[in-house]
Design an enzyme around this catalytic site. Sequence first.
Site, PDB file in Angstrom:
ATOM      1  N   CYS A 284      29.723  10.771  -8.033  1.00  0.00           N
ATOM      2  CA  CYS A 284      28.372  10.767  -8.654  1.00  0.00           C
ATOM      3  C   CYS A 284      27.425  10.276  -7.480  1.00  0.00           C
ATOM      4  O   CYS A 284      25.986  10.213  -7.809  1.00  0.00           O
ATOM      5  CB  CYS A 284      28.399   9.456  -9.752  1.00  0.00           C
ATOM      6  SG  CYS A 284      29.527   9.914 -10.894  1.00  0.00           S
TER       7      CYS A 284
ATOM      8  N   CYS B 188      20.727   2.801 -10.649  1.00  0.00           N
ATOM      9  CA  CYS B 188      21.144   2.009  -9.442  1.00  0.00           C
ATOM     10  C   CYS B 188      21.167   0.596  -9.844  1.00  0.00           C
ATOM     11  O   CYS B 188      21.850  -0.304  -9.526  1.00  0.00           O
ATOM     12  CB  CYS B 188      20.029   1.940  -8.070  1.00  0.00           C
ATOM     13  SG  CYS B 188      20.181   3.726  -7.424  1.00  0.00           S
TER      14      CYS B 188
END
Lengths: 292, 134
Positions: free
Chosen positions: B37, B106
């Site tokens: 990812c 994130c």
Amino acid sequence: MEREGFECTYLEVQENGLVDLDAFRAALRPDTILASVLFVNNEIGVIQPMEEIGKMLREHKILFHVDAVQALGKVPVDVEAIQADLMSLSGHKIYGPKGIGALYVRRKPRVRIEAQIHGGGHERGMRSGTLPTHQIVGMGAAAELAVQSMESDSRRIRQLRDRLLNGIMSRVEEVYINGDMEHRVPHNLNLSFAFVEGESLIMALKGIAVSSGSACTSASLEPSYVLRALGKSDELAHSSIRFGIGRYTTEEEIDETIELVASKVGKLRELSPLWEMHLEGIDLNSVQWAAH
Amino acid sequence: MAYSEKVIDHYENPRNVGSFAKEEAGVGTGMVGAPACGDVMRLQIKVNEQGIIEDAKFKTYGCGSAIASSSLVTEWVKGKSLDEAMQIKNSQIAEELELPPVKIHCSVLAEDAIKAAIEDYRKKSGAVSAAETH
Ligand SMILES: Cc1ncc(COP(=O)(O)O)c(C=O)c1O
């Protein structure tokens, strides 16, 4: 074309990025009318076997469209040698102005295309609208210069490319080349720096314009589909950087790039848990990753 | 990608980079994300006898925002109790770093990393104290 109901077949490439001619032949159907191939790939710079493809298509009376945008000025582009029926070119890739391109349309055997822009019927009805003379002149002059300096540019750029590659390879471990090195324009070097994520490396290479994947897809977070097509793991695809070397690149710039890449990859690997695991001998494929 | 000054600061001067030995007493390790990812965060906390996180370290494979998010949370968790650290929300991280919408994941990953590290610590210390009672 797909939207209009035509069926399209997308061909896989081999691990080196080149089209497999046998697979290409096998994909041709009795009702195939058109094939389109990228002469030189924009992400990895590989040169497809255009003459062989052109010959095959002509035998089958299939129209051949060539995207030669990245080929012009880098390799000889001869519509007769490759038997192209249609060919796209762009001005800004040959140091010409942005905003102008050209479409070659073969007259014999004649290729008929339908206009996408309608109006006064300029350019034999194929592209209506007042012509931007300054753009046309600019692209023409750029094309002339590109052809004149192609050989000397390529020779010099190849030396710089080898210097860059050797410099990086001797300073950094776990670097992988993406795409065939033989059938490739010297202007492109695409490398994967294992255990370092591409975007973070771009951020570290301040002052150097490089990209991860293609510029067209820089807004997306997906790794390069070109690299995935080569069968690269997602991790290596995420870790790729494309270096472009051009007519105005200097040896000092290459040396600065080598320095910067070596030090920043080192710094980012210090930060990378994957690098630490690699040093400990852990096979990353054996790890059960938590999905998110 | 336009980054905020805070992201650039954490990216260029990451705080608390490194690792503790996983087996060390009081250490909890959380690793989230996946190489495929494009981001993997490993956050470690060191908890003292009073149950306070006295130190934290991280290593992250990922973009600048992922590195900045994990660097920031190592600063935030230090000095907090486990329950306080559990309260840290991804939205606070995103706000502090002015993350653009495509980088919100994130901050989510950083929150997950804190929770995973605390869970790991609790599991380990729970196992220890359970063993001690025998
Ligand atoms: C192979 C290739 N084809 C087409 C294009 C598009 O050209 P333009 O943006 O000039 O239309 C590009 C890059 O821009 C390219 O790399």
